[in-house]
Design a protein around this motif. Structure first.
Motif, PDB file in Angstrom:
ATOM      1  N   ARG A 166       0.832  -1.210   0.000  1.00 42.13           N
ATOM      2  CA  ARG A 166       0.000   0.000   0.000  1.00 42.13           C
ATOM      3  C   ARG A 166       0.868   1.262   0.000  1.00 42.13           C
ATOM      4  O   ARG A 166       0.429   2.312   0.442  1.00 42.13           O
ATOM      5  N   ARG A 210      -5.212   5.812  -5.579  1.00 45.78           N
ATOM      6  CA  ARG A 210      -6.419   5.288  -4.924  1.00 45.78           C
ATOM      7  C   ARG A 210      -6.433   3.759  -4.931  1.00 45.78           C
ATOM      8  O   ARG A 210      -6.815   3.122  -3.946  1.00 45.78           O
ATOM      9  N   VAL A 213      -3.649   2.574  -2.294  1.00 44.95           N
ATOM     10  CA  VAL A 213      -3.915   2.912  -0.890  1.00 44.95           C
ATOM     11  C   VAL A 213      -5.195   2.262  -0.393  1.00 44.95           C
ATOM     12  O   VAL A 213      -5.268   1.771   0.745  1.00 44.95           O
ATOM     13  N   ASP A 215      -8.607   1.680   1.367  1.00 44.54           N
ATOM     14  CA  ASP A 215      -9.253   2.305   2.521  1.00 44.54           C
ATOM     15  C   ASP A 215      -8.359   2.276   3.764  1.00 44.54           C
ATOM     16  O   ASP A 215      -8.829   2.503   4.882  1.00 44.54           O
ATOM     17  N   ALA A 218      -3.581   6.242   6.056  1.00 44.49           N
ATOM     18  CA  ALA A 218      -2.487   6.603   5.155  1.00 44.49           C
ATOM     19  C   ALA A 218      -1.742   7.836   5.640  1.00 44.49           C
ATOM     20  O   ALA A 218      -2.250   8.637   6.433  1.00 44.49           O
ATOM     21  N   ILE A 255      -7.426  12.977  -4.913  1.00 40.31           N
ATOM     22  CA  ILE A 255      -7.297  11.900  -3.923  1.00 40.31           C
ATOM     23  C   ILE A 255      -7.929  12.286  -2.589  1.00 40.31           C
ATOM     24  O   ILE A 255      -7.611  11.706  -1.550  1.00 40.31           O
ATOM     25  N   LEU A 258      -9.308   9.816   0.762  1.00 40.63           N
ATOM     26  CA  LEU A 258      -8.426   8.800   1.331  1.00 40.63           C
ATOM     27  C   LEU A 258      -8.241   9.087   2.823  1.00 40.63           C
ATOM     28  O   LEU A 258      -8.323  10.234   3.267  1.00 40.63           O
ATOM     29  N   ASP A 259      -7.957   8.040   3.577  1.00 41.33           N
ATOM     30  CA  ASP A 259      -7.936   8.155   5.032  1.00 41.33           C
ATOM     31  C   ASP A 259      -6.562   8.624   5.545  1.00 41.33           C
ATOM     32  O   ASP A 259      -5.864   7.909   6.264  1.00 41.33           O
TER      33      ASP A 259
END
Length: 294
Positions: A166, A210, A213, A215, A218, A255, A258-259
């Motif tokens: 990832r 995306r 990575v 979910d 990050a 992006i 994203l978390d």
């Protein structure tokens, strides 16, 4: 509240007053003891804060987010151990633990390692990583040293702080020993060269980020030398052929969602900057991160 002209914006990032805590903390980390070429990244945090005055006049034009509406605090600069790289990294780790969500202004890229150590402990496992850079930064050592700015992601992978499957590196183009590239890709890291990114375009690059990575929690690490020296001359190890600033903005704007649990922008070297263009690019990267769509 009285309005002030741009040049009179207070000296904190985005004009913020200095405070000890915020749900999102902006911190300067003026370390450059591990640089291998030009020195001066210790001046980066002050230059980025100064350049950020250009970003205080309203909301983001796409996401319509105004960082002034976020629970954001400029917590000042982290303390360092003068002349002692190992002790400085330990101090950075200790101070980073006080902040749940950190936006770090470097300083050299070596600051990322202690920040990842703290964040991996907080989330309880390895992180996804989005890494913009001209260099892999996965050398096991540089000039006999284990913790220069060329090693943070070697150690991050070896320590299990980052999930290599990832992890994506973007803008890579420097000279590199084949065994270093092979080791990095062999661990499962996705490496996108600057040329491949140029040819694919921002939308395709963002889609690949995306995909890699997913979910996962990050971290975003942005070395300003990911930009071409035409757009960021003020850096310690410039490499021809990098991103234009607009390309980076186009990727970052695709992006959102994203978390991300934290980020840094590093390697701004003001003694080699011209008209603040490098410092403004770095401030804009942090601003884009703060203004990303949910």
């Amino acid at each position: 509240m009285a309005l002030v002209p741009t040049f009179a914006t207070p000296p904190g990032f985005l004009g913020l007053p200095l405070r000890e805590h915020g749900a999102i903390a902006v911190a300067g980390i003026p370390l450059d003891l591990g640089t291998t070429n030009r020195a001066g990244a210790r001046e980066g945090p002050a230059a980025i804060r100064r350049a950020s005055r250009m970003l205080v006049d309203g909301s983001h034009p796409t996401t319509r987010v105004d960082p002034k509406g976020l629970p954001l605090a400029d917590v000042g600069d982290f303390a360092l151990a003068l002349g002692d790289l190992d002790a400085s990294l330990a101090l950075i780790e200790r101070q980073a633990a006080d902040h749940a969500h950190l936006v770090a202004l470097g300083g050299e890229h070596g600051i990322t390692l202690p920040l990842l150590r703290v964040l991996a402990r907080r989330v309880g496992g390895p992180l996804a990583l989005v890494h913009f850079d001209a260099h892999l930064d996965t050398w096991p050592e540089s000039f006999g040293q284990r913790f220069s700015h060329g090693q943070p992601f070697f150690h991050a992978l070896e320590e299990g702080l980052v999930d290599p499957k990832r992890m994506i590196q973007l803008g890579i183009r420097s000279p590199v020993e084949p065994e270093i590239m092979d080791w990095t890709r062999g661990r499962g890291v996705t490496v996108i060269s600057a040329i491949d990114a140029h040819e694919a375009g921002p939308a395709a690059v963002a889609a690949r980020i995306r995909e890699v990575v997913g979910d996962a929690p990050a971290y975003l690490s942005f070395d300003i030398d990911a930009l071409d020296p035409a757009f960021a001359p003020g850096t310690g190890t410039p490499e021809a052929g990098g991103f234009a600033t607009w390309q980076v903005q186009a990727i970052l704007r695709r992006i959102g969602g994203l978390d991300f649990r934290g980020m840094d922008v590093v390697e701004v070297c003001p003694p080699f900057d011209v008209a603040e263009v490098t410092a403004l690019a770095a401030a804009t990267v942090a601003w884009e991160y703060l203004c990303r769509a949910g």
